[in-house]
Design an enzyme around this catalytic site. Structure first.
Site, PDB file in Angstrom:
ATOM      1  N   GLU A  95      -2.578  -8.698   3.296  1.00  0.00           N
ATOM      2  CA  GLU A  95      -2.863  -9.177   4.654  1.00  0.00           C
ATOM      3  C   GLU A  95      -4.348  -9.088   4.999  1.00  0.00           C
ATOM      4  OE1 GLU A  95      -2.254  -4.749   5.274  1.00  0.00           O
ATOM      5  OE2 GLU A  95      -1.556  -6.304   3.915  1.00  0.00           O
TER       6      GLU A  95
ATOM      7  N   CYS B  51       0.846  -1.198   0.000  1.00  0.00           N
ATOM      8  CA  CYS B  51       0.000   0.000   0.000  1.00  0.00           C
ATOM      9  C   CYS B  51       0.887   1.255   0.000  1.00  0.00           C
ATOM     10  CB  CYS B  51      -0.985  -0.037   1.156  1.00  0.00           C
ATOM     11  SG  CYS B  51      -2.341   1.163   0.961  1.00  0.00           S
TER      12      CYS B  51
ATOM     13  N   HIS C  20      -3.943  -4.569  -0.075  1.00  0.00           N
ATOM     14  CA  HIS C  20      -3.520  -5.131   1.213  1.00  0.00           C
ATOM     15  C   HIS C  20      -3.633  -6.656   1.169  1.00  0.00           C
ATOM     16  CE1 HIS C  20      -3.081  -1.519   3.727  1.00  0.00           C
ATOM     17  NE2 HIS C  20      -4.036  -1.007   2.971  1.00  0.00           N
TER      18      HIS C  20
END
Length: 207
Positions: free
Chosen positions: A183, A79, A181
């Site tokens: 994650e 990001c 993202h």
């Protein structure tokens, strides 16, 4: 050992948690004095480009990152961390790390809803190992108002359509970044992180 650069980024803990879930050992690197032997580096990021660069500078992490990249240690920016890899961001007229050639412009809010938020498709642009064993187009989670504009099309790993196509994954075999993202992107995101940890190997340089 995966080194996760800690400069106060909001997604630090979730990146750390994802790497742990994949079974890889990791360490937080909080300043430029770290002497731990690492195999790869991750630069997370949520927030403002100018403040992020200030934090990196104050913690001595800018020369640390530059040194490790020169040593051939692979680096993944996430990001804002991806945007910082480039030369300059329109956010605060900020100078980036300059590890990849290009700039970070703002989305045209006269044509688009800004920020670009939610799930969107990433299309494989060059069969890079980051997207290995993922569908040719996979959904990932985005939250951003600025986007990467690399100078060379050779640095585009993945493309996403938001009004126009933009580079949502960039880099080469050693310095790379993703705008989304991983994650927060379920199994596809974990697979991408696993690909980075598994396939990104130290660059062998001759004397």
């Amino acid at each position: 050992m995966i080194g996760i650069l800690d400069y106060g980024a909001g997604n630090m803990h979730s990146v750390e948690k994802a790497i742990k879930k994949l079974g890889y050992p990791s360490i937080r690197i909080e300043d430029g004095t770290c002497t731990e032997e690492i195999d790869q580096l991750i630069l997370p990021g949520v927030g403002h480009a100018e403040q992020a660069m200030i934090q990196l500078e104050e913690r001595g992490l800018i020369p640390y990152i530059q040194r490790k990249v020169e040593e051939g240690i692979p680096l993944l920016g996430i990001c804002l961390g991806m945007q910082l890899l480039l030369e300059k961001s329109d956010e605060g007229n900020t100078q980036g790390l300059g590890l990849l050639k290009g700039t970070v412009p703002y989305f045209d809010e006269t044509k688009l809803k800004v920020p670009h938020m939610g799930w969107n498709e990433v299309k494989d642009a060059k069969q890079h190992f980051l997207l290995k064993d993922l569908p040719e187009a996979s959904d990932f989670y985005f939250v951003h108002s600025y986007f990467a504009a690399p100078i060379s099309s050779d640095d585009i790993i993945g493309l996403t359509d938001y009004g126009d196509e933009f580079a949502s994954a960039i880099g080469n075999d050693y310095v790379m970044g993703v705008q989304f993202h991983p994650e927060k992107s379920g199994e596809a995101g974990l697979k991408l992180l696993d690909n980075f940890c598994r396939y990104a190997k130290k660059k062998v340089t001759s004397c």
